[in-house]
Design an enzyme around this catalytic site. Structure first.
Site, PDB file in Angstrom:
ATOM      1  N   SER A  66      -0.233   7.831 -14.334  1.00  0.00           N
ATOM      2  CA  SER A  66       1.178   8.147 -14.191  1.00  0.00           C
ATOM      3  C   SER A  66       2.020   7.439 -15.244  1.00  0.00           C
ATOM      4  CB  SER A  66       1.665   7.726 -12.812  1.00  0.00           C
ATOM      5  OG  SER A  66       2.954   8.205 -12.588  1.00  0.00           O
ATOM      6  N   ASP A  90      12.013  11.249 -11.738  1.00  0.00           N
ATOM      7  CA  ASP A  90      10.926  10.265 -11.713  1.00  0.00           C
ATOM      8  C   ASP A  90      10.677   9.679 -13.101  1.00  0.00           C
ATOM      9  OD1 ASP A  90       9.070   8.674 -10.473  1.00  0.00           O
ATOM     10  OD2 ASP A  90       7.431  10.098 -10.663  1.00  0.00           O
ATOM     11  N   HIS A 125       8.337   5.872 -10.228  1.00  0.00           N
ATOM     12  CA  HIS A 125       7.541   5.345  -9.115  1.00  0.00           C
ATOM     13  C   HIS A 125       6.536   4.288  -9.560  1.00  0.00           C
ATOM     14  CE1 HIS A 125       4.622   8.655 -10.175  1.00  0.00           C
ATOM     15  NE2 HIS A 125       3.759   7.718  -9.846  1.00  0.00           N
TER      16      HIS A 125
END
Length: 501
Positions: free
Chosen positions: A243, A162, A132
């Site tokens: 992230s 992911d 993402h």
């Protein structure tokens, strides 16, 4: 007596030679594409004493010094994120216009829309991050801790976990060794390294709060039941921008990739979640070696027996009295799957796989998610209060039991879609004379750039698509930038691209 000693020595030497030869053959057949930790890389007992300061408090300075330079800043240059806010930003991506509600004029893609983190895995420039973070990127830029910048090449992605693999052209880079995430214990110290709010090289500390957490965020993002969620839960502070960053243990080894936080506001409120290193390693090694993730499936659907409300409804519907417990209750066995071939049935309770206890669906998806098609697993189940062992050969979604090379995988499969010819009705409705329709879509290159089931592909790299096989003709043995021109179901013309190698 001398002869006996001679034969014993000779036998030992021959045994050693055979063992070494077998090991070399095994290593030759299954090379490690990315470095795993070894006794040479772990902190020694004298080093580990430095984890405690003279005042008796934890001291991670030595661990940080050997790992912090292997965590990079990942910038996603995308028009999409320059013009709108992505709901996934509430988990990590940090847009430049966060909190700015003023209307923005259309502009060239010269500013990064999202900032995230990444981890260097090898000295020749392979980097892992979250899917993402780089989703819909037209350009990806990597900034090292010494502020050197590089344009990154997207090697591949796996929305189901992911995870994305990038590559920059550089050598002799610092990197972090993988560690066996199965050995991680609740309560042990961990460090999170990343770039929260674009503040480079930020380190926070905490402990493993829990294991095998399933949040449902990837299933919502990919619209796929094949999503694998079995996160480490930690209380190390992470925020938007972390992230894709590293979660390391007290030895400076990579045990996870920071992926999500639990927060309604998007900022840290006490818990964060990381994908375990064993799952990450499997995904990126598949991407590098085969060009796509070689995913295995057990072939069952069901529910956690810890879900009391669901269990009550199930008992009422089936007139049973199954108690709440650890395990996975099979509600459906798919035809021609490995589970079906082995004899698993609806109503069986899976208690362990390969000796590893199954407490919930996260355990099940993680264990199977680290396997390949053709792998054999031992499944312990309870059926009618009897313990039964099944040996299941795992398959892929097409029912195959073999790993295929890049050459054996068609471009259509890499794109993650099944196409069908465009009917005259569709041509008339959209006013077009050519195109192919996406009949089915799975996690892959097309879903990663925002295409959906029902969309019409007009051209690939400027070549008009008239029949499904045209996709394979254009992209067979192709390497480089791919441009897809399509029509969305609402009639909007949509142009997007990715890199294929």
């Amino acid at each position: 007596m001398k002869k006996i000693v001679f034969y014993i020595v000779l036998s030992s030497i021959m045994s050693s030679i055979i063992t070494i030869a077998a090991y070399k053959q095994y290593a030759k057949e299954e090379p490690l594409l990315f470095p795993y930790t070894s006794s040479k890389t772990r902190l020694t007992s004298s080093d580990s004493s430095s984890l405690v300061s003279s005042a008796g408090f934890p001291d991670f300075t030595r661990v940080v010094s050997k790992t912090i330079h292997a965590v990079v800043n990942v910038k996603n240059f995308s028009k999409k994120y320059n013009n709108q806010f992505d709901p996934f930003d509430f988990f990590f991506g940090f847009p430049d216009d966060f909190g700015n509600n003023r209307e923005k004029k259309p502009q060239k893609n010269d500013l990064p829309g999202l900032h995230g983190s990444g981890v260097i895995l090898s000295p020749d420039g392979y980097i892992v991050t979250n899917n993402h973070v780089i989703k819909d990127a037209e350009k990806i830029e990597i900034t090292l801790s010494d502020q050197r910048t590089y344009k990154a090449k997207l090697i591949g992605t796996d929305p189901s976990t992911d995870i994305a693999l990038l590559k920059i052209n550089e050598t002799n880079l610092p990197f972090i060794y993988f560690s066996d995430s199965n050995k991680v214990q609740v309560g042990e110290w961990v460090l999170a390294i990343g770039n929260p709010f674009d503040l480079n090289s930020t380190v926070t500390a905490g402990i493993i709060s829990a294991k095998n957490r399933s949040l449902g965020i990837l299933r919502g993002e990919t619209q796929s039941s094949s999503s694998i969620e079995s996160f480490f839960q930690t209380d190390a502070a992470v925020n938007p921008g972390n992230s894709g960053g590293a979660l390391i243990n007290a030895n400076g080894e990579l045990i996870g990739i920071n992926t999500a936080i639990s927060s309604a506001s998007g900022n840290f409120i006490g818990y964060s979640f990381a994908a375990p290193s064993n799952l990450v390693a499997k995904v990126i090694q598949d991407i590098k070696k085969y060009g796509t993730v070689q995913r295995a499936y057990l072939g069952v659907r069901g529910m956690d027996l810890s879900k009391t409300e669901y269990l009550k409804a199930y008992n009422k519907e089936t007139h049973q009295n199954i108690k709440s417990q650890q395990g996975f209750l099979i509600g459906e066995v798919f035809e021609k799957s490995g589970a079906s071939d082995a004899g698993l049935k609806k109503g069986d309770i899976i208690k362990s796989i390969d000796g590893k206890p199954i407490q919930n669906v996260a355990d099940l998806s993680f264990i199977v998610g680290t396997k390949h098609p053709g792998d054999k697993v031992k499944v312990n189940v309870i059926r009618n209060k009897q313990k039964i062992i099944f040996h299941v050969i795992l398959k892929d979604l097409q029912g195959r039991t073999k790993i295929r090379t890049k050459e054996e995988i068609t471009p259509s499969e890499l794109l993650g879609a099944i196409f069908e010819p465009l009917s005259q009705e569709y041509k008339k409705d959209f006013g077009i004379g050519y195109g192919i329709r996406i009949k089915e879509i799975r996690t892959g290159r097309l879903s990663a750039i925002g295409l959906e089931e029902g969309d019409i592909i007009l051209s690939i790299n400027g070549v008009r698509m008239k029949k499904p096989h045209d996709v394979d003709i254009v992209l067979k043995k192709y390497s480089g930038d791919v441009t897809i021109k399509s029509i969305k179901q609402n009639g909007q013309v949509y142009i997007a691209g990715f890199e294929m190698n």
